[in-house]
Each structure stands twice: as structure tokens, then as C-alpha cells.
Design an enzyme around this catalytic site. Structure first.
Site, PDB file in Angstrom:
ATOM      1  N   HIS A  89     104.752  68.943 -10.849  1.00 35.19           N
ATOM      2  CA  HIS A  89     105.626  69.950 -10.248  1.00 35.19           C
ATOM      3  C   HIS A  89     106.135  71.019 -11.227  1.00 35.19           C
ATOM      4  CE1 HIS A  89     106.016  67.193  -6.796  1.00 35.19           C
ATOM      5  NE2 HIS A  89     106.251  66.230  -7.674  1.00 35.19           N
TER       6      HIS A  89
HETATM    7  C1  BDR Z   1     110.978  67.384  -8.596  1.00 30.94           C
HETATM    8  O1  BDR Z   1     111.767  66.195  -8.631  1.00 30.94           O
HETATM    9  C2  BDR Z   1     111.614  65.537  -9.856  1.00 30.94           C
HETATM   10  O2  BDR Z   1     111.301  64.203  -9.630  1.00 30.94           O
HETATM   11  C3  BDR Z   1     110.539  66.266 -10.622  1.00 30.94           C
HETATM   12  O3  BDR Z   1     110.870  66.312 -11.996  1.00 30.94           O
HETATM   13  C4  BDR Z   1     110.521  67.631 -10.005  1.00 30.94           C
HETATM   14  O4  BDR Z   1     111.438  68.502 -10.648  1.00 30.94           O
HETATM   15  C5  BDR Z   1     109.874  67.218  -7.590  1.00 30.94           C
HETATM   16  O5  BDR Z   1     110.398  66.993  -6.310  1.00 30.94           O
END
Ligand code: BDR
Ligand code: CA
Length: 314
Positions: free
Chosen positions: A244
Site C-alpha cells: 500500500h
Molecule cells: C494501510 O493500513 C496499514 O495496515 C498499512 O500500513 C497501510 O497504511 C492499508 O489499509
């Protein structure tokens, strides 16, 4: 050469946050990291602050300015994601405890002071976690809003739905009140939702290219990714998990990898069922004013080429 952008990275590391920070530190020709601010998110603040410093040291940047921010969301009990990131938030690789320390200033004050000190429109904010620190800064010092060049944030989802609930993405779900303040602030926002990040899969052949770099930072990243992807591989049945947060930094380096459109985004804060949902008016049916540039597609191979090439410079 393009101008060098001044950025602040607000983060809750997290293995994918770590990959984003590595990408930023590996790109000093394009990005000047003014400071990094930790927020509670994937794990409690004590761990996100520690993890952030581990990543700085791994990147050979013990001199980086690291600040601690909010310990909990604005109006809700804390929610964390150890089920994804492990007990420490950065499970998967054995690394020494960091020796660098955090600066004394609170992250919220660092954000405010930096925006007031730097020329108007000079500083870009990059948020990789819940928006608590930025929302608190905007509440405390509304004068900073017009001084922000742009906010590029990882969060939300629309056609793709949510990942922590059927409706909500983790970063927005954790602190919807903060997200509401940010989306109502008038700051130019670029939003990287799950719709984009779910295309950035850590497929075996892509990770193999990072491993082939043969450097310590590359190997640590590969180990982190192997841990991080297991949860999503099981959940989605995909080849690899979604990476992400580096989408935010990749956008600053190569915006042409991404496509999206300007539209209105509102944050659900009242419903129990859909709290933290990002209501994206993609088809522009609401008549509400656009307040974000919402990304929908990405050249995933181009993204991984960029990440691999840059990690090789660390
Ligand atoms: C987001 O949530 C976290 O678990 C990850 O680092 C990312 O920023 C994805 O939904
Ligand atoms: Ca994150």
C-alpha cells in the site's frame, strides 16, 4: 532535473510503511525529507516510533529528524493491526534496537512549525497511517492549511470496498474524525485508495528482483514483505500481498504511473456499520464540490521497477 520536493512523512510502520520510507530516502535528488512523524496505527505509538527509527537506521539515516505524535485517535478507542504486521508491527526480520533518539518537539508542533517556517506552498505532506497528527495540527493552527502544497495520502477505498471492515480501509477506519477534518480542510489532496494499492501485488517474480539486488536493505525488505504478505495471500488468494504505502512516494517520483480523477470524498463517522467509509463520488452524482484527486489505476510493473531500482541505491 525536476525540482526537489520538501516532504514530511507521517507514518505508523508497518512493513509497507517501511518500504515507502526506503523509497523516499533512496530518492534524494527528487525528495528532501524534512522530518518523519510517528502516529499510533498498525501498532501502538511506542512501537511505530521505534520501528520508524529502525527503518531510518537501516537506510543509513540516523541523522533524520523523527518526532512522536498522537497516541490515540481523536475520538475513539485505539484499533491496531498486529494480525497483519505482527506483534512489533515490523515482524519478519531481525534488526537491532535503534540507537537514534526522537526529537523533543511533539509531531503536531513540528508539522505546524515547519509549515509556518517554510515558504507557502513549499511543503508536501505524505501520510501513510491514520490522519490523527495532521488533523490535530489543522485544528490547532488553521493558518497552516493554505500553506500546504499538497497532501498525498494512503487511505480509503471505493469500488474495492474496505479491508478492516467491508466498508472501510484501515487508516481511515482507525480515525474517521481525523479524516473528516482533513477532507474538509481545503488542502489539495491526492488519495491512494485500496483500488490502487490492491494492484501493487508483491508477486514472486517482482520480489525476486529485489532479492537479486543482494544488499542488506534489499534482503531486509524481502524478509519484511514475506511476513507482511502472508495475511493477504490467505485472505485474497493472490500471488503476493498489496504494497500500500509506497504508492504515496512513487506518486511524487513518477506521477505518470497513476491515473484518477478529481471528485468529492466524504467520510462516514456516524454509522456503526460503515464507520470510516470513504464515500467517493466517482460518477459526480452528488453535486458536491471535488475535494480530492482520487487515484484508481496504476502501472504496477512500472511501480515495482521504480521501487527495485531505488532500493538498489540504498
Ligand atoms: C494501510 O493500513 C496499514 O495496515 C498499512 O500500513 C497501510 O497504511 C492499508 O489499509
Ligand atoms: Ca501504514
Amino acid at each position: 532535473m525536476a525540482e526537489r520536493r520538501k516532504i514530511i512523512i507521517d507514518t505508523d510502520p508497518g512493513q509497507d510503511d517501511a518500504a515507502a520510507i526506503m523509497l523516499a530516502f533512496a530518492s534524494p535528488d527528487e525528495l528532501e525529507v524534512l522530518g518523519l512523524t510517528a502516529v499510533a496505527g498498525n501498532v501502538p505509538l511506542s512501537f511505530t516510533s521505534r520501528n520508524l527509527r529502525i527503518v531510518c537506521e537501516l537506510c543509513g539515516r540516523p541523522d533524520a529528524a523523527v518526532y512522536e505524535g498522537a497516541e490515540k485517535p481523536i475520538a475513539r478507542p485505539q484499533v491496531t493491526a498486529e494480525h497483519v504486521h505482527g506483534r512489533t508491527g515490523l515482524d519478519g526480520a531481525e534488526l537491532p534496537e535503534p540507537t537514534m533518539t526522537v526529537r523533543k518537539t511533539h509531531a503536531v508542533d513540528f508539522i505546524i512549525e515547519t509549515l509556518r517556517r517554510e515558504p507557502e506552498g513549499a511543503v508536501t505532506l505524505c501520510t501513510l497511517g491514520p490522519l490523527t497528527n495532521l488533523a490535530l495540527a489543522l485544528e490547532k493552527a488553521p493558518d497552516i492549511a493554505p500553506r500546504i502544497r499538497e497532501l498525498v495520502m494512503m487511505g480509503g477505498g471505493f469500488f474495492e470496498g474496505g479491508n478492516i471492515t467491508p466498508a472501510a480501509e484501515f487508516n481511515v477506519y482507525v480515525d474517521p474524525e481525523a479524516a473528516k477534518i482533513v477532507f474538509a480542510s481545503g488542502i489539495p489532496i491526492v488519495m491512494m485508495p485500496l483500488d490502487v494499492t490492491h494492484q501493487l501485488l508483491t508477486k514472486k517474480d517482482r520480489v525476486a528482483k529485489i532479492a537479486a539486488l543482494g544488499t542488506r536493505p534489499a534482503q531486509v525488505l524481502v524478509d519484511w514483505l514475506a511476513f507482511f504478505e502472508r495475511f493477504d495471500v490467505e485472505k485474497y488468494g493472490s500471488d503476493g500481498g498489496p504494497l500500500h504505502d509506497p504508492s504515496v512516494i512513487a506518486y511524487l517520483l513518477k506521477p505518470e504511473l497513476f491515473s484518477g480523477r478529481e471528485c468529492n470524498v466524504e467520510i462516514e463517522t456516524r454509522s456503526e456499520l460503515t464507520a470510516g467509509m470513504t464515500v467517493v463520488d466517482w460518477w459526480r452524482v452528488s453535486g458536491r464540490k471535488a475535494n480530492a484527486r482520487v487515484m484508481r489505476d496504476v502501472d504496477a510493473d512500472g511501480f515495482f521497477e521504480l521501487l527495485t531500482e531505488r532500493v538498489g541505491r540504498l
